[in-house]
Structures are given as structure tokens and as C-alpha cells.
Design a protein around this motif. Sequence first.
Motif, PDB file in Angstrom:
ATOM      1  N   ALA A  60       0.831  -1.209   0.000  1.00  0.00           N
ATOM      2  CA  ALA A  60       0.000   0.000   0.000  1.00  0.00           C
ATOM      3  C   ALA A  60       0.863   1.255   0.000  1.00  0.00           C
ATOM      4  O   ALA A  60       0.494   2.267  -0.589  1.00  0.00           O
ATOM      5  CB  ALA A  60      -0.926  -0.001   1.206  1.00  0.00           C
ATOM      6  N   ALA A  61       2.025   1.203   0.628  1.00  0.00           N
ATOM      7  CA  ALA A  61       2.913   2.367   0.704  1.00  0.00           C
ATOM      8  C   ALA A  61       3.716   2.570  -0.573  1.00  0.00           C
ATOM      9  O   ALA A  61       4.344   3.620  -0.743  1.00  0.00           O
ATOM     10  CB  ALA A  61       3.855   2.225   1.893  1.00  0.00           C
ATOM     11  N   SER A  62       3.703   1.609  -1.483  1.00  0.00           N
ATOM     12  CA  SER A  62       4.447   1.740  -2.737  1.00  0.00           C
ATOM     13  C   SER A  62       3.834   2.867  -3.572  1.00  0.00           C
ATOM     14  O   SER A  62       2.643   2.858  -3.851  1.00  0.00           O
ATOM     15  CB  SER A  62       4.403   0.422  -3.500  1.00  0.00           C
ATOM     16  N   ARG A  92       1.769  10.139   5.929  1.00  0.00           N
ATOM     17  CA  ARG A  92       0.570   9.561   5.321  1.00  0.00           C
ATOM     18  C   ARG A  92       0.900   9.038   3.926  1.00  0.00           C
ATOM     19  O   ARG A  92       1.471   9.740   3.101  1.00  0.00           O
ATOM     20  CB  ARG A  92      -0.533  10.606   5.257  1.00  0.00           C
ATOM     21  N   HIS A  93       0.487   7.783   3.671  1.00  0.00           N
ATOM     22  CA  HIS A  93       0.672   7.132   2.380  1.00  0.00           C
ATOM     23  C   HIS A  93      -0.704   6.748   1.845  1.00  0.00           C
ATOM     24  O   HIS A  93      -1.391   5.907   2.424  1.00  0.00           O
ATOM     25  CB  HIS A  93       1.549   5.880   2.523  1.00  0.00           C
ATOM     26  N   TRP A  94      -1.110   7.376   0.750  1.00  0.00           N
ATOM     27  CA  TRP A  94      -2.434   7.145   0.155  1.00  0.00           C
ATOM     28  C   TRP A  94      -2.361   6.004  -0.851  1.00  0.00           C
ATOM     29  O   TRP A  94      -1.370   5.846  -1.569  1.00  0.00           O
ATOM     30  CB  TRP A  94      -2.906   8.417  -0.549  1.00  0.00           C
ATOM     31  N   PHE A  95      -3.440   5.237  -0.948  1.00  0.00           N
ATOM     32  CA  PHE A  95      -3.510   4.142  -1.912  1.00  0.00           C
ATOM     33  C   PHE A  95      -4.970   3.839  -2.232  1.00  0.00           C
ATOM     34  O   PHE A  95      -5.879   4.354  -1.594  1.00  0.00           O
ATOM     35  CB  PHE A  95      -2.793   2.885  -1.389  1.00  0.00           C
ATOM     36  N   ASN A 126       5.686   4.690  -6.512  1.00  0.00           N
ATOM     37  CA  ASN A 126       6.090   4.845  -7.908  1.00  0.00           C
ATOM     38  C   ASN A 126       6.918   3.643  -8.329  1.00  0.00           C
ATOM     39  O   ASN A 126       8.127   3.681  -8.182  1.00  0.00           O
ATOM     40  CB  ASN A 126       6.863   6.139  -8.096  1.00  0.00           C
ATOM     41  N   PRO A 127       6.292   2.581  -8.774  1.00  0.00           N
ATOM     42  CA  PRO A 127       4.879   2.472  -9.116  1.00  0.00           C
ATOM     43  C   PRO A 127       4.028   2.149  -7.888  1.00  0.00           C
ATOM     44  O   PRO A 127       4.540   1.759  -6.846  1.00  0.00           O
ATOM     45  CB  PRO A 127       4.847   1.297 -10.093  1.00  0.00           C
ATOM     46  N   SER A 128       2.712   2.273  -8.064  1.00  0.00           N
ATOM     47  CA  SER A 128       1.791   1.869  -7.008  1.00  0.00           C
ATOM     48  C   SER A 128       1.824   0.345  -6.907  1.00  0.00           C
ATOM     49  O   SER A 128       2.433  -0.328  -7.742  1.00  0.00           O
ATOM     50  CB  SER A 128       0.373   2.340  -7.329  1.00  0.00           C
ATOM     51  N   TRP A 129       1.120  -0.209  -5.944  1.00  0.00           N
ATOM     52  CA  TRP A 129       1.121  -1.661  -5.756  1.00  0.00           C
ATOM     53  C   TRP A 129       0.660  -2.387  -7.009  1.00  0.00           C
ATOM     54  O   TRP A 129       1.062  -3.526  -7.257  1.00  0.00           O
ATOM     55  CB  TRP A 129       0.291  -2.068  -4.540  1.00  0.00           C
ATOM     56  N   HIS A 130      -0.155  -1.736  -7.839  1.00  0.00           N
ATOM     57  CA  HIS A 130      -0.667  -2.364  -9.064  1.00  0.00           C
ATOM     58  C   HIS A 130       0.464  -2.736 -10.023  1.00  0.00           C
ATOM     59  O   HIS A 130       0.322  -3.658 -10.824  1.00  0.00           O
ATOM     60  CB  HIS A 130      -1.624  -1.408  -9.792  1.00  0.00           C
ATOM     61  N   GLY A 131       1.571  -1.994  -9.949  1.00  0.00           N
ATOM     62  CA  GLY A 131       2.696  -2.222 -10.849  1.00  0.00           C
ATOM     63  C   GLY A 131       3.823  -3.032 -10.238  1.00  0.00           C
ATOM     64  O   GLY A 131       4.884  -3.157 -10.823  1.00  0.00           O
ATOM     65  N   VAL A 132       3.615  -3.590  -9.051  1.00  0.00           N
ATOM     66  CA  VAL A 132       4.636  -4.400  -8.380  1.00  0.00           C
ATOM     67  C   VAL A 132       4.132  -5.837  -8.349  1.00  0.00           C
ATOM     68  O   VAL A 132       3.170  -6.146  -7.629  1.00  0.00           O
ATOM     69  CB  VAL A 132       4.914  -3.881  -6.945  1.00  0.00           C
ATOM     70  N   GLU A 133       4.757  -6.703  -9.124  1.00  0.00           N
ATOM     71  CA  GLU A 133       4.271  -8.076  -9.287  1.00  0.00           C
ATOM     72  C   GLU A 133       4.083  -8.794  -7.946  1.00  0.00           C
ATOM     73  O   GLU A 133       3.088  -9.480  -7.735  1.00  0.00           O
ATOM     74  CB  GLU A 133       5.248  -8.857 -10.167  1.00  0.00           C
TER      75      GLU A 133
END
Length: 179
Positions: free
Chosen positions: A36-38, A172-175, A40-47
Motif C-alpha cells: 500500500a505504501a508503494s 501519510r501514504h495514500w492508496f 512509484n509504481p503503485s502496488w498495481h505495478g509491483v508483481e
Amino acid sequence: MKHLIYAAGIAGAALLPATAAKPQDASWGCQVLLCAASQNPSWHGVEYCIPPMIKLIAAMSKPGFSWPVCNEANAGAPGHEDYADCPDGAKIGYSQYGRDGNRSAPDRCVKTVNTCQTHPGLKGPAHQAGVILNRRARDGEDSCIKEISSQRPRRADPWYFDIPNDHGVKQRHWFNLNL
């Protein structure tokens, strides 16, 4: 972010003390927090993040769901805010009240404006002194003050974690949880 990675490493090390810690060895709660804290990329781009986040989304729809927590990161469960802040000078407003008298969602931004103007037909000392006329008074209204309401913007990333950094200050980390 270092604190978060450190916490995930600790969690992973506790599981497999004889080998190097890897993020996928962390508890589910720490995996979710790390993903969730990822940014760039967001979690969607981390396999690596896809399986634990899909597991989370599926679990949320089941009765008795409890958010998986990463105790090592001292972050707790996430917060959720559908709406972004209103622009400067505007306050949060509500579009309507329900039958029970409770407010609806805070989905409006309301700004108070003065609709009075210096009358363009005034000349001489009155005009120079800035005499203000209520142009609404001619129409049977008594006030120059009017509230203007607009739709409050929605956040693309409505979920957040407040994660302490190396100095203990929460950031704060938004996701989002969109698939």
C-alpha cells in the motif's frame, strides 16, 4: 519508507532466521502495508504485491473481516477518506439531510461570497468613498452574502496508512484498492 522496509525485514527474519529476509516472507499485514505504501509504481505495478492485495480485497467482502495489521511497523489499520480537501476559502458542506435528520456524506464545498458591488452609476464623493450598494436589495433580498456550493472532489486514492518514519513522525501514504 526505510522504517517500513525495516519492519517488513524484521517480520520476514522472524519467519526464516537462517536466511536473508525477503518482503514476501513478511506477515500478510506487513505485506499489505509495504504494498500500500508503494508510490512509484503503485502496488498495481509491483508483481509481488498483486497476490496479497487481491487476497485483502477478497477478504474485505466477507463477514467478520479484520484488517491485517503489521505490528512491527506500528501503523495500525488504515484510514479512509472518499473526498479530497476543499479549495482554500471553502468549507465542507453536505448536499442533504436524511429522513432521520442525519447529514449525508460531506460531498460539497461551500464558499461564502459577497455579491455587493460599488454601484457603477455613482459619481463624486460617494463613489470615491467606496459606497457599497446591495444589488440584491432591489430584488427583495436583504443580504449581500451568498453561499456558493460545488461538488467536492473525490480522491483517486481514498485509503491511507499513517506510517512512522525513522524519527517516529507519522507520514501519510495514500492508496486505492481498485483492481
